[in-house]
Structures are given as C-alpha cells and as structure tokens.
Scaffold this active site. Structure first.
Site, short mmCIF file in Angstrom:
data_model
loop_
_atom_site.label_atom_id
_atom_site.label_comp_id
_atom_site.label_asym_id
_atom_site.label_seq_id
_atom_site.Cartn_x
_atom_site.Cartn_y
_atom_site.Cartn_z
N GLU A 142 0.84 -1.20 0.00
CA GLU A 142 0.00 0.00 0.00
C GLU A 142 0.86 1.24 0.00
OE1 GLU A 142 -1.28 1.13 3.65
OE2 GLU A 142 -2.46 2.81 2.94
N ASP B 290 0.60 -0.76 5.71
CA ASP B 290 1.10 -0.11 6.93
C ASP B 290 0.52 -0.85 8.14
OD1 ASP B 290 1.12 3.35 5.76
OD2 ASP B 290 2.41 1.60 5.38
N ASP C 162 -0.75 0.30 10.62
CA ASP C 162 -1.70 1.12 11.42
C ASP C 162 -3.14 0.83 10.97
OD1 ASP C 162 -0.94 4.04 9.39
OD2 ASP C 162 -2.00 2.17 8.97
N ASP D 188 -5.23 2.43 9.27
CA ASP D 188 -5.49 2.67 7.83
C ASP D 188 -5.05 1.46 7.02
OD1 ASP D 188 -4.86 5.32 5.48
OD2 ASP D 188 -6.72 4.58 6.38
#
Ligand code: 28F
Length: 645
Positions: A430, A503, A505, A507
C-alpha cells in the site's frame, strides 16, 4: 402437520423383532456414526425426535430440553401420551422397559408403516441412547400416575416404580452419555440451541423451551410463523434486500410432505437451506436438485410465455438462481442419506417429486403476481448482463495476458526475474513510499512488488463486473494472471505466494480488509488453496543499547519491554513508531518483513474468511476495521521455516 395414517390401534403388541443392546456398545458407530462430538449430540436428537414423533401423531405440543449445569447431562420432556408402562403380554416386562432395553426395528411402532418419522437417526430409538448412557432415568406421566425407572448402560438398575398420583401426561428422559464410549461427554450449548431453533421453524405448531443451566437462561424457541418467519430472518441477516415483496410459499401434503418458501434478493449468492424429516441437509441432495430445476424451468417458461428476451444475452441457470434465498422442508418415509456426514439426500425419486410439486405452483404464482414476476425477471437480466460483462472483462484480461503476458503487465508492477511460480512471490503494497522501500529491500530474483494507490473499492456485495471496472483491482488480476469470475484459471497464477503488505496502522488494516474482501469475493480459489498471506511489518522499533527489537502492535511492544525489563530492570529504551512502511529503511524492511528467513507471514484461510464474512455480515455489518480484527484473530500464524520449506 403430517396426518398420521393410523391403520390400527398401536399398543404393546405392535413392537417388531427384539434383540439386546450389547451390539450397540460394541459398535456404537453403526448406530450413531463416530462417537465424536456429532455422535454425542445425536443422542439428544434421537430423544427429541421421539417427542416430535409423538407431536406429529397429534399428541402433545410442547418439548422442553434442559442442558444441566455439569454440561454432561440432558433432560428432554414432552407432554404427549407418555410411553406405555403396562406389562407386555408376550415379554412379561413393562413396555417402557422393553422399549428402552431392546433394539427394535423400523421406528417406534415396529412396522414403520405408522407415520412419517421426524428424522433423527432413522428410528434407532431411545434404546440406543440408553445403551450409550452411563445413567438414564425415564419418568412417565399417564393413566393418573407418575412412574419412573432408572437404567445404567442400557440395563435397569431397579424395577419400574409407581411414584404417586399425577394428572399430567408425557414422557421425560434424563441421560448422561457414557465416558466409556464418548471421549468428550460435554454438550455444546450452541449446537443444541441452533438445532432446536431449526426444529421450531420446521414444526411451527410445536412449543420448544430450551433451559441452559450452564448459562442460567431459559429461552422459548417457538416460531408459529414457521418457514416464512425463518425466511424473513435469513433475508434480514443476509443484509441484501429482497426483490419481491412477498415470498413464494408452497405446502403440499400427500405421501410426502413438501413445504417451501423462497425469495429473490440483491445478493450475488444463492442460499437454499433444506431439511429432510426435520434434519438439516447442508450438502443438499435430490430434493434441492428438484427445486433448482423447477425454479429454472418455471422462470424460463414464464419468460417465453410473456416473450421477455434479453437481446444478445443468454440467461443461464446461475443467473436465474442468483440471489435466491429459500427454505425447503420435506418429509418422506424412507430417507436415504449420502456419505459419512449424512447431510445429503440420496432418494432419486425426490428430484422429480419436488420438481413436479414446485414448478406448476411457481408458474401459477408468477402469472398471478405479474409485478413481482417482472421485478424478478428484471433482476435475472441484470445478473446475466453483469456476468456477460465480467466474462468480456476477463476475456480481455486473458486475451492480453495470454498473447503478450509480460508486455501488458501493469506499469507499476516491479516484476521478479524468476518465471517459476512456486518460488516467486507478489507483494501487494500500500502507498507509493512503501512501494519504494519494498522495491529496494526485496530480492528481485523471486520477489515482485505491486504498489496500490491508497484506498481501494469495497467490493462487498458487488458483482465481479463492477469490481473489474476498477483499475486498481483489474491490475491485481492482471499481475496474478489467473483471470477472474467464470474464466478464472488457477493454473495461470504467476506467483506461489500473494502477500498483502500494508502499513501496520488502522489505515493499513482497513486496506488489508478491503483486499481480503476482494480476494474472498472474486478470487476465493486462491484463498482456499492457501496462496494468500498477510505480511507482519513492525509498528515499533525498540533499541536497547546495540540490540534492536521489533513490535507489530502496542500489545507486542509492551510484551517485549516486559521481557527485557525482567532480564535488565533498569535498561534504557529507545522506541520509534513507524508512521508507514515508507519510513523504514529498506534493509530493516527486508530483515523484518520481506526476507523469508526472518519474516513471519500469516496464511489467510478460507474458513476464517467465511466465518468472518458470515459473522460480520450478520453481526457487525460491513465495518472493515472490526472485520480486520476478527480475521487477524482467526488467521493462523505460519512461521517462516514452516512455510518456506
Ligand atoms: C423425551 C422423549 O420418547 N416420547 C414418547 C410416546 C408415546 C407412545 C409411545 C412414545 C407403543 C407400544 C411402541 C403412548 N400411548 N419423549 C418420548 N411418547 N412411545 S415415545 O408408544 C410406543 C409404542 O410400543 C404411545 C399410546 N401409543 C403410543
């Protein structure tokens, strides 16, 4: 309600040939299937089925099932006539004892001609349960008195006892499965609840109470609305709105009993639940086949009769059945089930029987409800067009990839040198930054990188054609080489592993979930075959002196800090949180996430996705973040060495 064909009074003398229960304990699997969790719960179904039979014969209308606190004992109770307790003229023992200690053939009433049984284990009777229980107590209320008798492994431990006057009537059976037969004797409260709930829908005149003493709750599983109420629940849970406002309903009672209700919805799947004599046939069978052919023929006939044509597009059976949600319940005299799990009906005649009942009724219904019929036909045409479009899109991808595979790969794909699928892997990464550091950190012999640009489409509930109209996802399919939808061919897969690298996180988790939804819906074979993995990039770098540690999330960080403090109580930590993969230096990314020798991947398995899909669609809607949580919990951790053999 099945009308019993009572041809003669049933009394003690009607019991068929008799034999002892020793055989049952020697070879339990002959009577209940393997003595595993399924076999254990068959004991409950067998007793419950006897109460249902009593109800089907017009006696009693309530069943109570109690799961006792220990979890290893169940009581089933009905308000039927009560098993007869009179002395048997021939065998000189009370009928109750006879029924519970002798293996008798063909259903409860000996000749099996009496009425359609409710299903269960094809009438092996409660004597099998008795033989396989370390303790069983029968309590009968009839003829103004209460009677009781206790057994141990099928043998009476005392004589039938007249407890005292009692004006009620009915049969109660308490039993504890025998640990000598069952390795696990603990019942699954949910299994019992689910099955009783199904029964309450199928036999909608029956009041079923489930007393779960472990959870300390008593619930009424009573559904007077029957199958139509069941269908409503399925459609609501499926979260795909119905196309036609009224479901189609059919009830046909004759030699067989056929009950059907169904509705078309916007879902792209077909969901038919079927039952034979109250038993769920989750693998379908001849009755479902009859339903399918009746539906397709009735719709085709309706379209011809009303001259409805889809210009240039042929309508397939799948188009007609797409989005269909229905429940089919049949009662037949001698059901034959296929295979070990006995969840598929084998009786060949049931194909024609069901088709012959459903087709004319469905045609009549369509013609009598033109508005709904038009809505259904319109939906079918939509399905045909979408399928046609996805075939064209897939043909397009196939044409391009077949002729000049390499030349037409998406520009942003950094392919690997190796052409051999099994040792090459595709990282779907991503964000641009991540793509950069992954390209630098990878081993370009075997590792290809395909960067995604930000948020992708939520493919939940979309048709394949719609999905393929999004460039990002079409690029993924092109890179994979397999094509999609009808033209999917796993042999064209260009990589042995497809690794999602987002990632660490929230997101990133969101994107991961969207990608998994995409794979689950459009490329399920790749998940099923175990080709899809999740990388586990670190969220934190923890440095203690010269040493480096990597944590994938907050909990892991705390765990590492605790471990270090145990060895070095006053160690000084330098903790860095990565804002994204692009922040990591390529060498670190390689070491922690890319290098097969040091990384840890999670292999995504289809069951966890199906479970996630079902659980989430039913319980939590389509919120990807919570869906991610569920998938991570259920995905199984696959260590590098185990994986990269
Ligand atoms: C908790 C489990 O097993 N209920 C049952 C009956 C009622 C009769 C019956 C059963 C007659 C002689 C075979 C009573 N009165 N619940 C149950 N309820 N079995 S099992 O009869 C057994 C037959 O031999 C019953 C008159 N006819 C039948």
């Amino acid at each position: 309600m099945t009308t019993a064909t009572k041809t003669k009074k049933y009394d003690e003398s009607s019991i068929g040939m008799l034999e002892g229960l020793e055989a049952v304990r020697h070879r339990p699997s002959m009577y209940i299937g393997a003595p595993d969790k399924k076999g254990l719960h068959h004991l409950v179904w067998e007793i419950v089925d006897n109460s249902i039979d009593e109800f089907l014969n017009g006696h009693g209308d309530a069943i109570t099932v109690t799961l006792h606190k220990s979890g290893d004992a169940v009581t089933v109770s009905d308000n039927g006539r009560g098993i007869p307790v009179g002395m048997h003229p021939k065998f000189k023992i009370p009928t109750l004892e006879l029924i519970l200690t002798k293996l008798h053939s063909g259903g409860k009433f000996g000749d099996g001609e009496s009425y359609i049984r409710s299903g269960g284990l094809h009438g092996v009777g409660s004597s099998v349960v008795n033989a396989l229980s370390r303790k069983l107590t029968a309590t009968i209320k009839r003829d103004g008195y209460e009677w009781t008798q206790t057994f141990k492994r099928g043998k009476p431990t005392d004589k039938l006892e007249k407890v005292g006057p009692n004006r009620l009537h009915g049969t109660t059976i308490y039993f504890e499965p025998d640990p000598e037969i069952f390795r696990v004797t603990h019942f699954d409260a949910e299994w019992i609840k689910t099955r009783l709930d199904d029964i309450a829908y199928i036999h909608h005149g029956l009041k079923i109470t489930y007393r779960n003493e472990i959870a300390g709750e008593t619930i009424e599983l009573t559904h007077p609305g029957g199958l139509p109420e069941f269908l409503q629940k399925m459609v609501t849970e499926g979260q795909n709105p119905a196309i036609n406002s009224q479901p189609f309903y059919l009830l046909r009672e004759g030699d067989e009993k056929i009950e059907l209700t169904m509705q078309w919805t916007e879902s792209t799947d077909e969901a038919i639940r079927s039952y034979v004599n109250g038993i769920r046939t989750s693998d379908g069978g001849t009755h479902e086949a009859g339903l399918r052919s009746a539906t397709v023929k009735a719709i085709r006939n309706f379209m011809e009769t009303h001259d409805v044509k889809a210009k240039g597009i042929e309508i397939t059976a799948n188009d007609i059945r797409e989005g269909l949600v229905g429940i089919l319940s049949v009662f037949i005299r001698d059901p034959a089930f296929q295979g070990q799990t006995k969840e598929k009906l084998n009786n060949p005649e049931m194909n024609a029987v069901v088709e012959g009942a459903v087709r004319p009724a469905l045609e009549a219904w369509l013609n009598a409800n033109m508005t709904m019929a038009d809505q259904i036909v319109y939906r079918i045409m939509q399905a045909a067009k979408a399928r046609q479009a996805s075939r064209e899109a897939a043909q397009e991808v196939k044409r391009k990839s077949a002729t000049s595979r390499r030349l037409n790969l998406p520009g942003k794909l950094a392919d690997c040198k190796s052409g051999a699928r099994d040792d090459s892997e595709l990282f779907i990464v991503e964000g641009k930054g991540a793509g950069g550091s992954a390209k630098q950190g990878r081993d370009n012999r075997t590792q290809a990188i395909l960067p995604l640009r930000g948020k992708i489409l939520n493919t939940e509930g979309l048709s394949v054609a719609k999905v393929m109209s999004h460039q990002e996802l079409a690029d993924v399919v092109t890179a994979l080489g397999t094509g999609v939808g009808d033209s999917f061919n796993i042999n064209n897969l260009r990589y042995g592993k497809i690794i999602l690298l987002m990632d660490a996180d929230a997101d990133g988790h969101h994107i991961t979930t969207l990608m998994l939804t995409f794979f689950f819906r459009c490329l399920p074979e790749l998940v099923r075959k175990g080709n899809v993995f999740l990388a586990q990039p670190p969220l934190y770098k923890i440095e203690v002196g010269k040493e480096k540690f990597w944590a994938r999330d907050d909990a892991h960080r705390e765990e590492i800090i605790e471990q270090i403090q145990q060895k070095r109580p006053n160690a000084k930590f330098d903790i860095m949180r990565f804002k994204g993969l692009g922040e990591m230096d390529p060498q670190e990314l390689a070491e922690t996430t890319l290098d097969p020798k040091t990384r840890i991947l999670l292999r995504v398995d289809i069951d966890s996705l199906i479970e996630a899909d079902k659980t989430f669609t039913a319980l939590l809607g389509k919120d990807p973040a919570t869906r991610y949580q569920f998938i991570m919990e259920s995905a199984n951790q696959v260590d590098t060495e185990e994986l990269d053999v």
